[in-house]
Design an enzyme around this catalytic site. Structure first.
Site, mmCIF file in Angstrom:
data_model
loop_
_atom_site.group_PDB
_atom_site.id
_atom_site.type_symbol
_atom_site.label_atom_id
_atom_site.label_comp_id
_atom_site.label_asym_id
_atom_site.label_seq_id
_atom_site.Cartn_x
_atom_site.Cartn_y
_atom_site.Cartn_z
ATOM 1 N N ALA A 1 4.296 4.163 5.986
ATOM 2 C CA ALA A 1 3.306 4.503 5.491
ATOM 3 C C ALA A 1 1.818 4.403 6.488
ATOM 4 O O ALA A 1 0.848 5.095 6.196
ATOM 5 C CB ALA A 1 2.920 4.041 4.305
ATOM 6 N N SER B 1 2.225 -2.272 4.191
ATOM 7 C CA SER B 1 2.646 -0.841 4.119
ATOM 8 C C SER B 1 3.853 -0.389 3.559
ATOM 9 O O SER B 1 4.712 -1.232 3.699
ATOM 10 C CB SER B 1 2.585 -0.179 5.463
ATOM 11 O OG SER B 1 3.629 -0.206 6.310
ATOM 12 N N ASP B 2 3.859 0.419 2.838
ATOM 13 C CA ASP B 2 5.104 1.042 2.259
ATOM 14 C C ASP B 2 5.633 1.698 3.613
ATOM 15 O O ASP B 2 5.209 1.757 4.884
ATOM 16 C CB ASP B 2 4.947 2.200 1.267
ATOM 17 C CG ASP B 2 6.364 2.211 0.527
ATOM 18 O OD1 ASP B 2 7.192 1.731 1.183
ATOM 19 O OD2 ASP B 2 6.301 3.209 -0.408
ATOM 20 N N TRP B 3 6.966 1.591 3.479
ATOM 21 C CA TRP B 3 8.212 1.817 4.826
ATOM 22 C C TRP B 3 7.565 3.256 5.555
ATOM 23 O O TRP B 3 7.779 4.342 4.868
ATOM 24 C CB TRP B 3 9.278 1.771 4.589
ATOM 25 C CG TRP B 3 9.944 0.298 4.785
ATOM 26 C CD1 TRP B 3 10.915 0.027 5.069
ATOM 27 C CD2 TRP B 3 9.266 -0.824 4.334
ATOM 28 N NE1 TRP B 3 11.033 -1.500 5.315
ATOM 29 C CE2 TRP B 3 10.348 -2.088 4.850
ATOM 30 C CE3 TRP B 3 8.232 -1.215 3.421
ATOM 31 C CZ2 TRP B 3 10.049 -3.365 4.576
ATOM 32 C CZ3 TRP B 3 7.824 -2.537 3.368
ATOM 33 C CH2 TRP B 3 8.661 -3.817 3.849
ATOM 34 N N ALA C 1 0.827 -1.237 -0.043
ATOM 35 C CA ALA C 1 -0.073 0.063 -0.093
ATOM 36 C C ALA C 1 1.078 1.234 -0.079
ATOM 37 O O ALA C 1 1.995 1.427 0.742
ATOM 38 C CB ALA C 1 -1.058 -0.029 1.195
#
Ligand code: BGC
Length: 827
Positions: free
Chosen positions: A239, A235-237, A202
Site C-alpha cells: 500500500a 502499510s497494508d501489503w 493502513a
C-alpha cells in the site's frame, strides 16, 4: 487527546527505546522501517535487535510459509466470532492465537479486520465482524486484548473504509465526516481506547482524496492525537507508494520488502531535505516500542513475561463454532421445532450436499491457514450417530470449474537447478506452489532455481472424466498416469499485471477417465517464470482439477429419493472459494450451481428438511419458508463438523445471533454496488447502513439483525434504565439450560433538538449474555456509554450529546423487543 496512563514498565520501555534509537544512524533507522522480505523487518545488530516477524491473521496464525508442514489451528470466520456476541469468547480466541504465534516465532498478528459490512457484496465480508460499529468494536476489543494477553502484537485493520475489494488499491472512498466518525472509525476508536493495540494497518484505499498511508489527518490527528494511539502503523501489503507522503502522513513501516518506498529512498529524502530526520525518529520509536512490548528489544521489559495458561485449540474452535451457529428458523410444517433432531423418534438421517463432504471451513485470501485436520459435517455426524443410520448423497456440485487440486491429491514439490540438481523437496497442502520473497524452501535461492516439479498421486473419488489443468506462467509438462497431457509454454500475453502468474487464467490441459478408488501418479513440471517487475521476487503456479460432471438433474433426483427414505434430512449448502475471497467482490448473493433447486426438491420430498448454510456472509435463500429449519454455520473452522453434530443432535444449543442483516434478495440490501465510478466510491447512504438503513426504508429482510433461536425460551421480567446503566431480569422459561444475548436498543424520543441531523430509528446501545438453568431467574447489568447518545457534529468537529427523552428496549433481536423503559439524557 486521550492520555493513556503510563506504568513504570512503560517508562522503562521508553527509556530503552531512546537508548536504542541513539545508537542507530540514518541508514539503519530507515532500514528498520522497511520490510526485509514478505513478513519481517531486518535485524539491527548495533542494538542486538532480532528480526521482528508478522503473520496473518485473523482466524489462525499462518507463520511465514504457506505450507501444511507447520499446520495452524483454524478458528471459525470472524463473522462467526461476532455472531457469538461475546467479547470474552473473542478474548479467549485471541489467547489461543497468541499461543499459536509464539509457537511459530511470530511477534505481530495481522488482525483483526474491523471494517464494516457496508454491503453484502464485500469480498471480505466473512473476514470482518458486523454491520454495527459498536458490536464490531466490542468483539475487536476482546480479540486484541486476548492476543496481547499472550504478549503478541496486533494490527487492527484496515484503517479505514476498506469495506469492499473492487479496485481496492486505487479507489477513493468519499465519506462524510459524520459517517466516518459514527460508523467506520468507531470500531477503531473503541479498540484503540479500550484495548490499546500495539499496531494498526493502513488500508490500500484512499479516503476523501488522500491515500490512507499518507493520511495525516486520520493517522496523526485522529488516531494518535485524539485517541492516544501509541503503537506502530504498518502499510497494508504494497500500500505504501510515496516516500515523503507516507512518512509525513504518519506511516511507520512499509511492507513487504525488500523493495519499498522506505529504506534507502527514505534516507535519501532526509539527505535531500525533503523530510526532517525527526519524522524518521518518530517512526523508529514506534517500531522500537513494539519490539520492546513483544520482548525482543534488549534491556526492555516485555509486556507479558508469563504467557497465560495453555489453551486446547481443538476444544476452543469447537466451542466457538457452536456458539456462533445461528438458528434462523426452526418450525416444521406440523408446527413443531425440527431441531434438535430426536434420533429416537427419527432414527434415519439423510445428509445431502457437496459442502457436507468438502466443508468450507474458512474464507479465501490472506486469511487462509492450513489446519492439521478438518472435521466435515459428514465426519461429525458419522461419528455421532449409530452405525447405519446416516446416508450421504452429494445432491448438487457447486464446483463446475477447474479448481486447485486438493481432495484426493497427495503432493510434494521438488525444486531443481538448471543442471537438474535437487535443491529441496517440500510437502504441498494442495496443487499450489507459491513462494514469495524470502519464503523459499530451505536450500533454494532465486538465482539457482530453474524448475519446480509437483509430483504425487491422485485417488479418484468418482468414476468418469477427470479434467486437469494449470494456472500460472512458464514451460509446463503435465503427466497423469504416465501419459503426457500437455507440454508447452504459457506466457504472460498482453497482461501488465506482475501477479498474473498467481491470479492468471486457469487452463484445462486434458482429461483422463478414471474409476472411483483408482490411484494414479501425477506430475506437473514448471520451468519457472521469474517475475522481475514485481516489488518482490515470487514463484507461483498451480495444478488444477475438476471431477467428473454428473447430470445435475440426476444428482438432484438421487438426493430427493434419499430424502424421501429418511426421517430427517440435513442439507448442507454453501459458497465456494470463487465466491467469497479476498481480492474481488461478489456479483450476487445466490448459492452457486443448482443448490437452490436441490433444497426445493429435497424439501418437497421430506417435510423434516434442515438446511445448514456454510457461507461466511449472507446468501439468498428463496426456499427458506419451505424447509423445517435453517441453521447458519458460517465458515466454522476446523472443528465445524463436530460442533454441527453437537448442535443438530441437541447436545449443545446453537448460540449465535446475526451480526448482520440477511436480505431476502440482494436488490433489497441498502448498498448493492461496490464498483467505483471514475475511481470514486461515494458512501451516499451516510450513517444508514445495515439495520439502520432497513428500518429507514421500512423494508423487511429475511432475518433481522440480532436474530437467532436457541433451544429454550426466555421470559424478560423487568427492565430498569438509568443513563449509565441498564438492569434486565429474565427467566429461562424453557425445559433445558440455555444462554441468551440480551440486546439493548436506544430509540430517540420526543423533546430532542429538532435541528439535530437525522438519526437512525434505533441503534444498538449495549448487550450482554446470560446463562440460566430451566426455571432460573438471572439479572444482568449492562453499562451505557455516553457515546450511545452522541452524534458527530460536523459544524464544531466534535461529539455532541443529544439531550432529551429516549426509550431503551431490551430485546431478543431487533424485531423481537421484550421490554422498554423511558430514559432522560441530560448533560
Ligand atoms: C491484505 C491484508 C494482509 C496482507 C498480508 C493484504 O493483501 O489486505 O489483510 O494482512 O495482505 O498478507
Amino acid at each position: 487527546m486521550t492520555d493513556a496512563p503510563t506504568t513504570p514498565a512503560d517508562d522503562a520501555r521508553n527509556e530503552s527505546v531512546e537508548t536504542a534509537l541513539a545508537k542507530l544512524d540514518l541508514d539503519a533507522k530507515t532500514r528498520l522501517l522497511a520490510g526485509q522480505d514478505q513478513w519481517s523487518l531486518p535485524e539491527m545488530p548495533e542494538i542486538e535487535l532480532p528480526s521482528l516477524v508478522m503473520s496473518d491473521g485473523p482466524v489462525g496464525v499462518r507463520g511465514v510459509r504457506w505450507t501444511p508442514e507447520d499446520p495452524s489451528v483454524a478458528l471459525p470466520s470472524p463473522t462467526a466470532l461476532a455472531a457469538s456476541w461475546d467479547p470474552e469468547l473473542a478474548r479467549r480466541a485471541g489467547r489461543l492465537l497468541a499461543q499459536e504465534a509464539r509457537r511459530k516465532g511470530v511477534h505481530v498478528l495481522l488482525a483483526p479486520t474491523v471494517n464494516l459490512h457496508r454491503s453484502p457484496l464485500g469480498g471480505r465480508h466473512f473476514e470482518s465482524y458486523s454491520e454495527d460499529p459498536y458490536l464490531t468494536g466490542e468483539i475487536g476489543t476482546g480479540y486484541v486484548r486476548g492476543v496481547q494477553d499472550g504478549g503478541v502484537g496486533t494490527t487492527v485493520k484496515h484503517f479505514v473504509a476498506n469495506d469492499a475489494e473492487t479496485d481496492r488499491f486505487t479507489v477513493n472512498n468519499v465519506v462524510a465526516p459524520r459517517t466516518l466518525r459514527e460508523l467506520y472509525l468507531a470500531p477503531f476508536e473503541a479498540i484503540v481506547k479500550n484495548a490499546r493495540p500495539w499496531g494498526v494497518m493502513a488500508a490500500y484505499n484512499t479516503v476523501n482524496g488522500s491515500s490512507m498511508t499518507e493520511h495525516r489527518y486520520l493517522q496523526q490527528t485522529v488516531l494518535r492525537g485524539e485517541w492516544g494511539f501509541d503503537g506502530f502503523i504498518v502499510s497494508d501489503w504494497l500500500a505504501a507508494r510515496s516516500t515523503v507522503g507516507d512518512i509525513l502522513g504518519g506511516l511507520d513501516v512499509a511492507m513487504p520488502g525488500p523493495r519499498t518506498v522506505y529504506g534507502e529512498q527514505l534516507a535519501a529524502a532526509v539527505r535531500a531535505g525533503e523530510v526532517a530526520e525527526s519524522a524518521v525518529d518518530g517512526a523508529v520509536r514506534n517500531v522500537l516500542r513494539l519490539a520492546a512490548r513483544v520482548g525482543i528489544l534488549p534491556g526492555a521489559p516485555a509486556v507479558v513475561t508469563e504467557p497465560p495458561a495453555p489453551v486446547d485449540g481443538e476444544a476452543l474452535t469447537r466451542e466457538i463454532a457452536r456458539r456462533s451457529f445461528v438458528l434462523v428458523r426452526n418450525e416444521a410444517r406440523d408446527g413443531h421445532p425440527a431441531l434438535p433432531i430426536g434420533t429416537a423418534r427419527t432414527p434415519r438421517i439423510a445428509l445431502i450436499g457437496a459442502s457436507a463432504r468438502d466443508a468450507r471451513i474458512l474464507g479465501g485470501g490472506s486469511a487462509t491457514v492450513f489446519p492439521a485436520a478438518v472435521v466435515t459435517p459428514l465426519d461429525g455426524l458419522t461419528a455421532a450417530l449409530p452405525e447405519g443410520s446416516l446416508t450421504y448423497t452429494i445432491g448438487a456440485d457447486p464446483n463446475t470449474e477447474l479448481a486447485l487440486a486438493a481432495e484426493g491429491f497427495d503432493l510434494r514439490a521438488t525444486a531443481r537447478s538448471a543442471d537438474g540438481r535437487v535443491l529441496a523437496t517440500v510437502e504441498l497442502p494442495n496443487g499450489r506452489v507459491q513462494w514469495v520473497g524470502s519464503d523459499l524452501p530451505d536450500g533454494v535461492s532465486y538465482d539457482d532455481l530453474d524448475s519446480v516439479e509437483i509430483t504425487g498421486t491422485f485417488t479418484a473419488r468418482d468414476t468418469g472424466d477427470h479434467a486437469f489443468g494449470t494456472r500460472g506462467l512458464g514451460g509446463f509438462t503435465l503427466a497423469v498416469d504416465g501419459e503426457v497431457l500437455f507440454d508447452g509454454y504459457q506466457d504472460r500475453g498482453e497482461s501488465s499485471d506482475p501477479f498474473e502468474a498467481f491470479f492468471g487464467a486457469q487452463t484445462e490441459r486434458g482429461r483422463v477417465r478414471l474409476a472411483a478408488g483408482q490411484s494414479v501418479d501425477i506430475s506437473l513440471r514448471d520451468t519457472v517464470y521469474k517475475i522481475t517487475d514485481a516489488p518482490m521476487k515470487a514463484i507461483g503456479f498451480s495444478l488444477l482439477h475438476l471431477g467428473p460432471q454428473h447430470d445435475p438433474d440426476e444428482l438432484i433426483a438421487e438426493a430427493a429419493l434419499a430424502a424421501a427414505a429418511a426421517d430427517t434430512v440435513v442439507v448442507v449448502v454453501g459458497t465456494t472459494e470463487r465466491v467469497e475471497s479476498e481480492g474481488f467482490d461478489r456479483k450476487d448473493l445466490r448459492l452457486p450451481g443448482r443448490q437452490d433447486d436441490l433444497v426445493r426438491a429435497v424439501a418437497a420430498a421430506n417435510p423434516y428438511t434442515v438446511v445448514v448454510v456454510n457461507s461466511g456472509s449472507p446468501v439468498e435463500m428463496p426456499w427458506r419458508e419451505d424447509v423445517a429449519a435453517v441453521l447458519l454455520s458460517w465458515f466454522p473452522g476446523q472443528q465445524g463438523g463436530a460442533a454441527l453434530a453437537e448442535v443438530l443432535l441437541g447436545a449443545e444449543e446453537p448460540g449465535g445471533r446475526l451480526p448482520t442483516t440477511w436480505p431476502v434478495a440482494l436488490a433489497d440490501a441498502p448498498v448493492t454496488d461496490t464498483t467505483p465510478t471514475d475511481g470514486e466510491l461515494h458512501y451516499e447512504e451516510g450513517v444508514f447502513i445495515g439495520y439502520r438503513a432497513w428500518e429507514k426504508a421500512g423494508s423487511v429482510p429475511a432475518y433481522p439483525f440480532g436474530h437467532g433461536l436457541g433451544y429454550t425460551e426466555w421470559g424478560y421480567e423487568t427492565l430498569d434504565a438509568t443513563p449509565t446503566e441498564v438492569r434486565v431480569r429474565l427467566r429461562n422459561a424453557g425445559a433445558r439450560p440455555g444462554r441468551e444475548v440480551v440486546q439493548l436498543y436506544a430509540v430517540p424520543g420526543t423533546g430532542q433538538d429538532p435541528a439535530a441531523p437525522e438519526r437512525p430509528a434505533r441503534w444498538l446501545a449495549g448487550f450482554a449474555s446470560v446463562e440460566a438453568a430451566p426455571g432460573e431467574t438471572v439479572e444482568v447489568s449492562v453499562p451505557l456509554r455516553r457515546r450511545a447518545f452522541e452524534i458527530w457534529d460536523e459544524g464544531t468537529d466534535s461529539w455532541s450529546l443529544i439531550e432529551g427523552r429516549y426509550e431503551i428496549q431490551a430485546a431478543h433481536s431487533l424485531t423481537d423487543v421484550r421490554l422498554s423503559a423511558p430514559l432522560t439524557v441530560e448533560r
